[in-house]
Design a protein around this motif. Structure first.
Motif, PDB file in Angstrom:
ATOM      1  N   HIS A  34      59.167   9.222  -0.721  1.00 42.49           N
ATOM      2  CA  HIS A  34      59.169   8.148  -1.326  1.00 42.49           C
ATOM      3  C   HIS A  34      59.133   6.637  -0.405  1.00 42.49           C
ATOM      4  CE1 HIS A  34      61.426   9.544  -4.899  1.00 42.49           C
ATOM      5  NE2 HIS A  34      62.254   9.505  -4.704  1.00 42.49           N
ATOM      6  N   LEU A  35      58.231   7.414   0.785  1.00 40.76           N
ATOM      7  CA  LEU A  35      57.345   6.938   2.269  1.00 40.76           C
ATOM      8  C   LEU A  35      56.151   6.219   1.229  1.00 40.76           C
ATOM      9  CD1 LEU A  35      56.954   9.567   5.161  1.00 40.76           C
ATOM     10  CD2 LEU A  35      59.112   7.369   4.365  1.00 40.76           C
ATOM     11  N   GLN A  36      55.780   4.347   2.172  1.00 46.81           N
ATOM     12  CA  GLN A  36      55.160   3.921   1.261  1.00 46.81           C
ATOM     13  C   GLN A  36      54.610   3.523   2.962  1.00 46.81           C
ATOM     14  OE1 GLN A  36      56.601   0.353  -0.552  1.00 46.81           O
ATOM     15  NE2 GLN A  36      57.614   1.202  -2.001  1.00 46.81           N
ATOM     16  N   GLY A  37      53.131   2.739   2.860  1.00 46.93           N
ATOM     17  CA  GLY A  37      52.276   2.633   3.961  1.00 46.93           C
ATOM     18  C   GLY A  37      51.395   3.435   4.552  1.00 46.93           C
ATOM     19  N   ASP A  61      48.626   5.717   1.861  1.00 44.00           N
ATOM     20  CA  ASP A  61      47.516   5.087   1.429  1.00 44.00           C
ATOM     21  C   ASP A  61      46.721   4.860   2.634  1.00 44.00           C
ATOM     22  OD1 ASP A  61      48.524   2.552   2.266  1.00 44.00           O
ATOM     23  OD2 ASP A  61      48.743   1.446   0.843  1.00 44.00           O
ATOM     24  N   GLY A  62      45.890   3.774   3.009  1.00 48.58           N
ATOM     25  CA  GLY A  62      44.404   3.950   4.020  1.00 48.58           C
ATOM     26  C   GLY A  62      43.826   5.186   4.246  1.00 48.58           C
ATOM     27  N   GLU A  63      43.748   5.074   5.804  1.00 47.48           N
ATOM     28  CA  GLU A  63      42.539   6.501   6.086  1.00 47.48           C
ATOM     29  C   GLU A  63      43.476   7.797   6.891  1.00 47.48           C
ATOM     30  OE1 GLU A  63      39.351   5.480   7.148  1.00 47.48           O
ATOM     31  OE2 GLU A  63      38.463   3.934   5.976  1.00 47.48           O
ATOM     32  N   ILE A  64      43.099   8.464   6.915  1.00 47.25           N
ATOM     33  CA  ILE A  64      43.615   9.515   7.212  1.00 47.25           C
ATOM     34  C   ILE A  64      43.628   9.206   8.546  1.00 47.25           C
ATOM     35  CG2 ILE A  64      43.698  12.212   7.802  1.00 47.25           C
ATOM     36  CD1 ILE A  64      42.457  12.677   5.285  1.00 47.25           C
ATOM     37  N   LEU A 115      45.622   7.999  -0.004  1.00 43.46           N
ATOM     38  CA  LEU A 115      44.676   8.496   1.291  1.00 43.46           C
ATOM     39  C   LEU A 115      43.240   8.100   0.165  1.00 43.46           C
ATOM     40  CD1 LEU A 115      46.165  10.741   3.092  1.00 43.46           C
ATOM     41  CD2 LEU A 115      47.322   8.284   3.175  1.00 43.46           C
ATOM     42  N   SER A 116      42.970   7.448   0.902  1.00 48.32           N
ATOM     43  CA  SER A 116      41.581   6.564   0.458  1.00 48.32           C
ATOM     44  C   SER A 116      40.492   7.344   2.114  1.00 48.32           C
ATOM     45  CB  SER A 116      40.879   5.430   1.020  1.00 48.32           C
ATOM     46  OG  SER A 116      41.525   4.558   0.626  1.00 48.32           O
ATOM     47  N   GLY A 117      38.996   7.222   1.613  1.00 54.56           N
ATOM     48  CA  GLY A 117      38.002   7.156   2.577  1.00 54.56           C
ATOM     49  C   GLY A 117      37.414   8.108   3.172  1.00 54.56           C
ATOM     50  N   PRO A 118      36.738   9.052   3.695  1.00 49.42           N
ATOM     51  CA  PRO A 118      36.252  10.535   3.798  1.00 49.42           C
ATOM     52  C   PRO A 118      36.669  10.743   4.600  1.00 49.42           C
ATOM     53  CG  PRO A 118      35.568   8.725   5.892  1.00 49.42           C
ATOM     54  CD  PRO A 118      36.354   7.854   4.725  1.00 49.42           C
ATOM     55  N   ILE A 119      36.440  12.405   3.980  1.00 49.99           N
ATOM     56  CA  ILE A 119      37.649  13.178   5.215  1.00 49.99           C
ATOM     57  C   ILE A 119      36.667  13.482   6.797  1.00 49.99           C
ATOM     58  CG2 ILE A 119      38.434  15.756   5.653  1.00 49.99           C
ATOM     59  CD1 ILE A 119      38.008  16.073   2.335  1.00 49.99           C
TER      60      ILE A 119
END
Length: 847
Positions: free
Chosen positions: A359-362, A385-388, A408-412
């Protein structure tokens, strides 16, 4: 029983059928039938004492029978004293005296009741020792002496009564050892309870023979065990309650396993006293609340497994004091908040870091990159969330990465294709843009990107839509730049065109000079092949011709212009750091060696491609049977959640391959003017030709040393991390940049064990239960070897002479001897070759 009176006080009567099994019926009916059975067993009643015992008359009015109103007309006393009765005491009469205030000792008179079936004296305040005469009760099926104050040892003869189904002496002060053959003595036992006493010694292995056991309790006080105890395992049982606090007395523990039980409550005992502890397994229980701060006192801890509990809240700051930690698994808990900084301060985690289902966030924090040698990172099934973050690029040893089921979002990131990943799961996120086509992304079975609806491109097997200028990369350009960018672009294009030709010519001249200076001399012994030749031979380096991929390059199958010569073309990925160095190292090594079991190098190509970019490739003879890795593990299939471990190699084929590889190492270490260390011995670097002869390849990490020594040779390597493949790299390489022939011997030992057990070095249970393949095999030597060998070998030698089974034992012993922790304790490679040849000769002897 001639001329003897009988008196049984506080008795409970039982009715038995012909099999001596209690019959359920109403209480007064039971007593009536039991009394009539007693009457029937009497041969002579000279005084007519039993005349009143008439079935039609209420038994409470019979002579000598006393019933109690408190027990609803149950019989409480039978008094036939001095009646001259002759006959036998019926087995339908039984002693049930539990929960009375008898005190004193157990009367030796009980030993005269030779046909007694049940004896219950639990919770009666009894003291003293168990009388020796009880061993005469050879018909006993139940004995219950629980919750008294009995002392001394259990009479050995009681253990020889094979009719017991229930044997319970719990909660006394009994001493002594439990007989080794207990499981054979009690074949019918369903309930065995020796708990809460003061027994010592070991638990008998014969208990496995008592196949009818349903309940067993052998608990002792853990705190009373020796403080020198180093390994304690009570895993995979049904232990419940909390961890005993006196476990802190076991200060010598280095390994504690309490996994897979029903323990609950907070983890509250004083961990801080177990200062020698290296491995802690508390997983798969019901522990709750916070982790104790005393965990931080265990500076020697290497592995912590706390998964599948109910741990919640933050982790203790003191955990960062565990400076030797290699594995940390907190998955399937309720950490809820962001990834704890206390954990991320531990830079030594190099094997596994698992925070899945917590249940981690951020965001994924940048300082995860401090664990530069980490192999296994799982953060799936959270709300990250956010990018890798690009900083993950510093995890150069990473082999397994799972970020699935987050937000997670953004490109690989392109750097993921440069890592040595064998498994990558990015599925069910919100990633966008183009999927890379290099590295792990070339293998459909190794990568998952399902559930990301805005991805495109990638290899055809991923079945993603093709990328367009709109979906390959989303651009967010301010309005003012929309005017400036075209103007600047036009100027750049003009300038670029004006200088391109000049730069191209200079570059070609410089490349020619570099080639002459850095290229090893092979004195015209190889085929001359150009980039165009290799492009044609591999059908344009097509994916259909791809037969393997690694960190520094990809290998393609090709056929030369003559239409007959099959080759394997290794194309270097020059954009990857270390690839050029690997190319030069391989060339320098192969320039000075000749051996039938080395992979034959046919040509070297160092040129430019059609776009003017650098191109480097090594051309080898094609090996039709592929790699040893493929032959060992290609048939491992998931069936019901379990790996099916099979291979297609016979025992003699494996012996031949093992001897081939050992012969190469002997030649490299001792057969040339300089000692050569391969540095990356593993199944995927062993290739097999048409007749299954082994050829060692991939010398990208090889070192040519100036001298040979049985001790550690000096080496001025500049590496800042472990070079090689985790699992095959010797432990000393983790502490120094020095390499040695003994390091190759260690890798060979692990390889040998993998060949004959078909167990990978990365298998979870090997790491969890034995901390390595060599320890896993060593624990089975010499008597349990047949339980761990490859099933194919087992079926091959099943029923063969003992000598052939001993061959298997000898091979695994060699593997363990080669993979000893200390380099100076390892077996010499020359001795390995000699011993394996002898084993092969013995194995081929006729049955």
């Amino acid at each position: 029983m001639a001329n003897h009176g009988i008196i049984i006080l506080c008795a409970i009567l039982w009715l038995f059928d012909s099999a001596n099994t209690p019959v359920k019926c109403s209480n007064n009916k039971t007593d009536s039938l039991a009394l009539l059975s007693f009457k029937a067993a009497i041969d002579d009643d000279p005084r007519g004492a039993l005349n009143s015992w008439n079935e039609s008359v209420d038994f409470c009015s019979w002579k000598g029978i006393l019933c109690g109103s408190r027990h609803h007309t149950r019989v409480v006393s039978i008094n036939m004293m001095s009646q001259g009765l002759v006959g036998y005491l019926s087995p339908h009469i039984a002693l049930g005296l539990s929960k009375n205030k008898l005190s004193g000792t157990i009367s030796p008179f009980v030993g005269n009741l030779k046909r007694l079936v049940l004896l219950s004296l639990a919770n009666c305040g009894l003291q003293g020792e168990i009388p020796q005469v009880l061993v005469h009760l050879q018909s006993l099926e139940l004995i219950n002496l629980d919750e008294n104050s009995l002392t001394g040892a259990i009479p050995p003869g009681l253990y020889n009564i094979s009719t017991f189904s229930i044997f319970s002496v719990r909660s006394n002060q009994l001493r002594g050892t439990i007989p080794r053959d207990l499981g054979f003595s009690f074949p019918k036992s369903r309930h065995l309870d020796l708990g809460d006493n003061q027994f010592s010694g070991v638990l008998p292995a014969s208990l496995s023979n008592a196949s009818m056991l349903e309940i067993i309790n052998l608990s002792d006080s853990i705190g009373n065990l020796s403080s020198d105890l180093s390994y304690l395992s009570v895993g995979r049982n049904e232990v419940h309650g909390s961890i005993p606090s006196d476990i802190e007395n076991l200060v010598g523990l280095t390994r504690l396993i309490i996994s897979d039980n029903n323990l609950e409550g907070p983890i509250s005992f004083a961990f801080g006293k177990l200062t020698r502890l290296q491995e802690l397994y508390l997983d798969t229980n019901r522990f709750a609340n916070l982790l104790p701060s005393s965990l931080g006192n265990l500076s020697l801890l290497n592995h912590i497994y706390l998964q599948k509990n109910n741990i919640h809240g933050s982790t203790p700051q003191s955990l960062s004091n565990c400076t030797n930690l290699l594995t940390l698994d907190l998955s399937h808990n309720n950490l809820i908040d962001s990834i704890p900084q206390e954990i991320l301060m531990i830079s030594t985690i190099s094997i596994s870091f698992n925070l899945a289902y917590t249940h981690l966030q951020g965001f994924i924090p940048n300082f995860l990159s401090s664990c530069a040698s980490l192999q296994w990172l799982h953060l799936e099934a959270n709300s990250l969330d956010g990018e890798i973050p690009r900083q993950l690029n510093e995890l150069r040893g990473l082999q397994d990465l799972d970020l699935s089921r987050n937000k997670l979002s953004g490109p690989i990131p392109r750097f993921l294709s440069e890592l040595l990943l064998v498994n990558l799961n990015l599925s069910f996120n919100r990633l966008q843009g183009e999927v890379p086509m290099l590295g792990v992304f070339q293998n459909r079975t190794a990568v998952s990107v399902d559930g990301n609806n805005e991805l495109c491109g990638g290899i055809a097997d991923l079945k993603l839509p093709p990328c367009s200028s709109q979906n390959s990369k989303k651009k967010y350009v301010p309005t003012v730049l929309k005017v400036l960018i075209p103007m600047v672009a036009a100027l750049v294009i003009c300038f670029t065109l004006s200088v391109y030709f000049c730069l191209f010519v200079c570059r070609r001249r410089r490349r020619s000079r570099d080639t002459l200076s850095s290229m090893p001399s092979f004195e015209g012994q190889f085929l001359r092949l150009s980039y165009a030749d290799l492009l044609k031979a591999t059908n344009g380096f097509s994916e259909a011709n791809l037969i393997g991929a690694g960190r520094h390059g990809s290998v393609y199958k090709g056929i030369l212009d003559d239409g007959q010569t099959l080759v394997a073309v290794k194309v270097l990925s020059l954009h990857v750091k270390g690839a050029s160095k690997s190319f030069i190292s391989e060339c320098n090594t192969l320039r000075v060696v000749r051996h039938r079991n080395l992979l034959k190098l046919l040509s070297i190509c160092q040129s430019t491609d059609f776009q003017g970019s650098d191109f480097k490739a090594l051309v080898y003879k094609y090996m039709s049977n592929g790699s040893l890795e493929k032959c060992l593990h290609q048939n491992r299939q998931q069936q019901g959640g379990q790996d099916e471990k099979t291979s297609n190699l016979t025992m003699i084929q494996r012996l031949n391959i093992a001897i081939d590889i050992a012969s190469v190492l002997e030649y490299l270490h001792c057969g040339t003017d300089s000692s050569i260390v391969h540095g990356d011995l593993k199944p995927s670097n062993i290739l097999l030709d048409d007749d299954m002869t082994a050829h060692v390849g991939d010398f990208g990490l090889a070192k040519v040393m100036s001298s040979i020594s049985s001790e550690f040779p000096t080496h001025d390597g500049s590496s800042t991390g472990i070079k090689g493949t985790i699992g095959y790299v010797p432990p000393e390489y983790g502490m120094s940049t020095i390499v040695s022939p003994q390091g190759d011997v260690y890798g060979y030992g692990i390889l040998l064990l993998e060949m004959f057990t078909n167990v990978r070095t990365t298998d979870d249970y090997v790491l969890k239960e034995h901390t390595g393949l060599n320890n896993y095999v060593n624990s089975a030597l010499p008597n349990a070897v047949m339980e761990i060998v490859d099933p194919l070998i087992l079926s091959e030698i099943q029923g063969e002479r003992t000598m052939k089974r001993d061959c298997m034992n000898s091979v695994l012993s060699i593997g363990v001897a080669c993979s000893m922790e200390s380099p100076n304790d390892r077996m010499s490679i020359t001795n390995v070759v000699n011993q394996l040849c002898k084993i092969r000769t013995t194995y081929l002897l006729p049955s």
